[in-house]
Scaffold this active site. Structure first.
Site, short mmCIF file in Angstrom:
data_model
loop_
_atom_site.label_atom_id
_atom_site.label_comp_id
_atom_site.label_asym_id
_atom_site.label_seq_id
_atom_site.Cartn_x
_atom_site.Cartn_y
_atom_site.Cartn_z
N GLU A 14 -58.99 2.41 -47.38
CA GLU A 14 -58.64 1.18 -46.67
C GLU A 14 -59.60 0.12 -47.15
OE1 GLU A 14 -58.45 -2.05 -44.65
OE2 GLU A 14 -59.96 -0.89 -43.59
N CYS B 220 -61.41 -7.25 -42.49
CA CYS B 220 -60.60 -7.17 -43.71
C CYS B 220 -59.25 -7.83 -43.52
CB CYS B 220 -60.44 -5.72 -44.15
SG CYS B 220 -59.81 -4.62 -42.87
#
Length: 487
Positions: free
Chosen positions: A244, A278
């Site tokens: 990720e 993010c």
């Protein structure tokens, strides 16, 4: 100091000393010795020895320990929130939500395992078809600094309840949070060797990632590091690799009735966690013309009033420091490079003190930058792109190798239908911030933003592999034999 957790005991590291610092004060937050390659090997072999008994333990017993972990998190919420704030700089109000998310992850992970994996049976004419899921074995978990409790927790919890054992390497910028979290697991009754903690910097991470006794590696962090890991394991299909990573996320602003609502969601998208999520919006697409001018003026006005302060300030600020003085300086340098390429600063970013991680929320207009770099600037640096029509906005929004999150703020449902069909991202929101996500939904993206869907509901998919069986309790000779067989 005993900073490593190996085989159920706190032990001293034998590698080089290192320390984490409070980015808002420059005070030392944690210090200790890193794990050497030999320490990493001991941790992995401890996890290997523990795997047989842990994976053989019934699912309900593994879940009972995880539930006790969640209960202890809630009991120690304030202490853990302070540890998070001290090392990351994020305000206490936000650090408390991180601890709450860690506790909630347990119930979500248990439900996900039962619904997405677990065991399923179907009768056949001559037996039963059974689908079971088996743990991989020993998995390495690499955690990031921006959510040092919540994000590695999103790998560790589903990995453990699936029956894996874990070696956890946290960010060297947040070792204290990792130590506090592992202490909670210990007090919850996790057997020795099931979860091991190796602290350290780059060399510790290399020793863990290169070890031949790991069966999986679960990583949350930068796209550059994740890409290197992907290359490293490209020739090893036996390793399950879950990544990720980051994103150069777009937020498209349509002509809306409630400009303040749009500005609020834009600020949340771009500047929440000092831009260190993010899923934060990096590129803000604003229409040309009078509406776009009004939106931009209001966005600039509200942004200019955003406060940044130490994590435990009273009253609490919206933003804390970014993770380090070095990270703050890199953000200012990134802004300078954009300006050199033709960007116009609207609110220029400045570093308050070269020793600290404080920067202000910044806005730069990059509309006229000919070849806008496809980079993630991990902090409160919003890039404005003015667009002439909706199709142009979508085309430019999709002009990225990343694909983590995207958002549209618009009153027109038809615009949303067109947007969701044509935008390329794993998380696509309408009239919500780009960093808003449901814990019950998959979390992750396409392209350079990663593979699988770590840290959320779909984590069950990569924490266990499917094992298909055809079973019959009685061994019998078939009534009808294949041609050429004679009994």
């Amino acid at each position: 100091m005993t900073e490593l957790f190996i085989d159920g005991a706190w032990v001293a590291g034998s590698g080089p000393a290192f320390a984490s610092r409070n980015p808002g004060t420059d005070d030392i937050a944690w210090q200790g010795a890193s794990a050497s390659a030999a320490d990493v090997d001991r941790a992995i072999m401890s996890a290997r020895r523990a795997f047989a008994d842990w994976s053989a333990l019934d699912f309900e017993s593994r879940c009972a320990i995880a539930k006790r972990f969640a209960a202890l998190l809630n009991e120690r919420k304030e202490a853990l929130a302070a540890a998070i704030g001290r090392e990351t700089g994020k305000p206490l109000w936000e650090a408390r939500t991180e601890v709450a998310a860690m506790a909630a992850k347990v119930g979500i992970s248990i439900q996900a395992y039962q619904e997405r994996t677990g065991e399923k049976r179907q009768d056949m004419a001559d037996g039963v078809a059974v689908l079971r899921h088996r743990p991989h074995g020993v998995v390495a978990v690499f955690g990031p600094y921006n959510f040092p409790g919540h994000l590695p927790n999103g790998h560790i919890v589903p990995a453990l309840i699936a029956g894996n054992t874990v070696v956890f390497k946290p960010s060297e910028l947040a070792p204290g949070v990792a130590q506090a979290t592992v202490e909670v697991w210990k007090d919850a009754g996790l057997p020795a060797g099931v979860l091991n903690l190796v602290q350290g910097e780059k060399d510790t991470g290399i020793a863990l990632a290169n070890h031949r006794q790991i069966d999986g590696l679960f990583f949350t962090g930068s796209s550059d590091t994740g890409t290197l890991l992907h290359k490293q394991f490209g020739g090893r299909p036996e390793i399950v690799l879950a990544l990720e990573m980051g994103g150069n996320n777009p937020l498209v602003i349509g002509e809306v009735e409630d400009i303040d609502a749009a500005v609020h969601h834009t600020i949340q998208s771009a500047f929440l966690s000092a831009g260190q999520r993010c899923t934060c919006a990096r590129r803000i697409f604003v229409p040309q013309g009078a509406f776009g001018d009004r939106f931009l003026a209001r966005f600039v006005d509200v942004t200019s009033k955003i406060t940044a302060d130490v994590f435990d300030a009273d009253p609490q600020p919206f933003m804390g420091a970014v993770i380090s003085a070095r990270a703050a300086a890199k953000l200012v340098d990134a802004q300078s490079r954009l300006i050199e390429q033709g960007a116009q600063p609207i609110i220029a970013m400045k570093q308050r003190d070269p020793r600290l991680g404080f920067v202000n929320a910044a806005i730069v207009d990059v509309t006229n930058v000919a070849n806008l770099p496809d980079e993630e600037h991990f902090g409160p640096l919003a890039q404005i792109v003015r667009y002439a029509d909706f199709d142009e906005a979508i085309a430019r929004a999709n002009d990225t190798a990343f694909g983590l999150s995207a958002g549209l703020l618009a009153d027109d449902a038809r615009a949303w239908e067109h947007f969701r069909r044509t935008i390329r991202a794993g998380i696509v929101n309408w009239n919500r911030p780009t960093n808003g996500a449901s814990s019950a939904a998959p979390f992750g993206g396409t392209g350079r933003s990663g593979n699988h869907r770590p840290s959320a509901y779909y984590a069950a998919d990569y924490c266990a592999y499917p094992m298909a069986s055809v079973e019959s309790a009685q061994l019998t000779l078939p009534a009808s034999l294949s041609p050429g067989l004679h009994f």
